[in-house]
Design a protein around this motif. Structure first.
Motif, PDB file in Angstrom:
ATOM      1  N   ILE A  54      51.862  38.720  41.782  1.00 48.73           N
ATOM      2  CA  ILE A  54      51.184  39.239  40.596  1.00 48.73           C
ATOM      3  C   ILE A  54      51.900  40.502  40.150  1.00 48.73           C
ATOM      4  CG2 ILE A  54      49.031  40.197  39.693  1.00 48.73           C
ATOM      5  CD1 ILE A  54      47.547  38.387  41.623  1.00 48.73           C
ATOM      6  N   THR A  55      52.105  40.610  38.848  1.00 55.90           N
ATOM      7  CA  THR A  55      52.756  41.774  38.266  1.00 55.90           C
ATOM      8  C   THR A  55      52.039  42.088  36.958  1.00 55.90           C
ATOM      9  OG1 THR A  55      54.907  42.726  37.663  1.00 55.90           O
ATOM     10  CG2 THR A  55      54.538  40.414  37.070  1.00 55.90           C
TER      11      THR A  55
ATOM     12  N   ALA B  63      50.107  44.292  26.695  1.00 53.30           N
ATOM     13  CA  ALA B  63      51.140  44.742  27.632  1.00 53.30           C
ATOM     14  C   ALA B  63      50.460  45.478  28.772  1.00 53.30           C
ATOM     15  CB  ALA B  63      52.141  45.654  26.921  1.00 53.30           C
ATOM     16  N   GLY B  64      50.882  45.202  29.995  1.00 51.92           N
ATOM     17  CA  GLY B  64      50.288  45.826  31.157  1.00 51.92           C
ATOM     18  C   GLY B  64      49.179  45.010  31.804  1.00 51.92           C
ATOM     19  N   ASP B  65      48.712  43.953  31.118  1.00 46.35           N
ATOM     20  CA  ASP B  65      47.711  43.074  31.727  1.00 46.35           C
ATOM     21  C   ASP B  65      48.334  42.342  32.918  1.00 46.35           C
ATOM     22  OD1 ASP B  65      45.750  43.764  29.934  1.00 46.35           O
ATOM     23  OD2 ASP B  65      45.690  41.820  28.911  1.00 46.35           O
ATOM     24  N   PRO B  66      47.516  41.956  33.907  1.00 51.31           N
ATOM     25  CA  PRO B  66      48.064  41.250  35.071  1.00 51.31           C
ATOM     26  C   PRO B  66      48.504  39.827  34.713  1.00 51.31           C
ATOM     27  CG  PRO B  66      45.676  41.404  35.228  1.00 51.31           C
ATOM     28  CD  PRO B  66      46.086  42.213  34.037  1.00 51.31           C
ATOM     29  N   VAL B  67      49.621  39.420  35.288  1.00 48.47           N
ATOM     30  CA  VAL B  67      50.134  38.051  35.130  1.00 48.47           C
ATOM     31  C   VAL B  67      50.630  37.544  36.479  1.00 48.47           C
ATOM     32  CG1 VAL B  67      50.806  38.243  32.700  1.00 48.47           C
ATOM     33  CG2 VAL B  67      52.439  38.912  34.469  1.00 48.47           C
ATOM     34  N   PHE B  68      50.609  36.241  36.633  1.00 45.53           N
ATOM     35  CA  PHE B  68      51.216  35.613  37.802  1.00 45.53           C
ATOM     36  C   PHE B  68      52.691  35.407  37.531  1.00 45.53           C
ATOM     37  CE2 PHE B  68      46.909  34.542  38.901  1.00 45.53           C
ATOM     38  CZ  PHE B  68      46.930  34.481  40.284  1.00 45.53           C
TER      39      PHE B  68
ATOM     40  N   VAL C 133      55.756  32.681  34.075  1.00 45.08           N
ATOM     41  CA  VAL C 133      54.863  33.822  33.908  1.00 45.08           C
ATOM     42  C   VAL C 133      53.596  33.267  33.284  1.00 45.08           C
ATOM     43  CG1 VAL C 133      54.499  36.044  32.782  1.00 45.08           C
ATOM     44  CG2 VAL C 133      56.779  35.418  33.571  1.00 45.08           C
ATOM     45  N   ALA C 134      52.451  33.489  33.934  1.00 41.20           N
ATOM     46  CA  ALA C 134      51.196  32.904  33.460  1.00 41.20           C
ATOM     47  C   ALA C 134      50.097  33.953  33.429  1.00 41.20           C
ATOM     48  CB  ALA C 134      50.786  31.754  34.374  1.00 41.20           C
ATOM     49  N   ARG C 135      49.243  33.836  32.446  1.00 41.46           N
ATOM     50  CA  ARG C 135      48.088  34.739  32.346  1.00 41.46           C
ATOM     51  C   ARG C 135      47.247  34.620  33.598  1.00 41.46           C
ATOM     52  NH1 ARG C 135      45.401  34.557  26.451  1.00 41.46           N
ATOM     53  NH2 ARG C 135      43.652  35.155  27.783  1.00 41.46           N
ATOM     54  N   ALA C 136      46.857  35.754  34.143  1.00 40.29           N
ATOM     55  CA  ALA C 136      46.065  35.759  35.374  1.00 40.29           C
ATOM     56  C   ALA C 136      44.686  35.134  35.167  1.00 40.29           C
ATOM     57  CB  ALA C 136      45.928  37.179  35.909  1.00 40.29           C
ATOM     58  N   ASP C 137      44.166  35.187  33.954  1.00 32.95           N
ATOM     59  CA  ASP C 137      42.836  34.621  33.699  1.00 32.95           C
ATOM     60  C   ASP C 137      42.876  33.124  33.412  1.00 32.95           C
ATOM     61  OD1 ASP C 137      44.074  34.922  31.203  1.00 32.95           O
ATOM     62  OD2 ASP C 137      42.212  35.422  30.176  1.00 32.95           O
ATOM     63  N   LYS C 138      44.066  32.510  33.461  1.00 29.84           N
ATOM     64  CA  LYS C 138      44.204  31.088  33.145  1.00 29.84           C
ATOM     65  C   LYS C 138      44.818  30.283  34.285  1.00 29.84           C
ATOM     66  CE  LYS C 138      42.824  31.517  28.863  1.00 29.84           C
ATOM     67  NZ  LYS C 138      41.609  30.918  28.366  1.00 29.84           N
ATOM     68  N   VAL C 139      44.976  30.875  35.460  1.00 28.65           N
ATOM     69  CA  VAL C 139      45.635  30.208  36.577  1.00 28.65           C
ATOM     70  C   VAL C 139      44.609  29.807  37.629  1.00 28.65           C
ATOM     71  CG1 VAL C 139      47.267  30.509  38.492  1.00 28.65           C
ATOM     72  CG2 VAL C 139      47.820  31.403  36.243  1.00 28.65           C
ATOM     73  N   GLU C 140      44.768  28.597  38.137  1.00 30.41           N
ATOM     74  CA  GLU C 140      43.961  28.136  39.268  1.00 30.41           C
ATOM     75  C   GLU C 140      44.926  27.724  40.365  1.00 30.41           C
ATOM     76  OE1 GLU C 140      40.808  24.637  40.570  1.00 30.41           O
ATOM     77  OE2 GLU C 140      41.573  24.675  38.531  1.00 30.41           O
TER      78      GLU C 140
END
Length: 70
Positions: free
Chosen positions: A7-8, A22-27, A47-54
């Motif tokens: 996570i970054t 910008a600055g939001d968490p992503v996988f 690079v994937a949105r952290a709120d959309k990953v399972e």
């Protein structure tokens, strides 16, 4: 296949494409697929949105590693 997941935070350009700030968490996911001989045939960076990953992990008790590569 090997896969590394971390996570970054989203850089400005990535954030625009993902529809986040910008600055939001992503996988940050890196996958490498290899032949049975170990020769890499595919390299993928995601690079994937952290709120959309399972993330799903399935464990099989008693199966040999060899059957995983069949």
């Amino acid at each position: 296949m090997s896969r590394s997941v971390s996570i970054t935070t989203a850089a400005e350009e990535k954030a625009v494409h993902l529809g986040i700030a910008a600055g939001d968490p992503v996988f940050w996911i890196v996958s490498i697929t290899q032949t049975p001989e170990g020769v890499p045939v595919e390299y993928c960076r995601t690079v994937a949105r952290a709120d959309k990953v399972e993330l799903v992990s399935v464990l099989h008790r008693g199966e040999s590693e060899a059957s995983d590569h069949a």
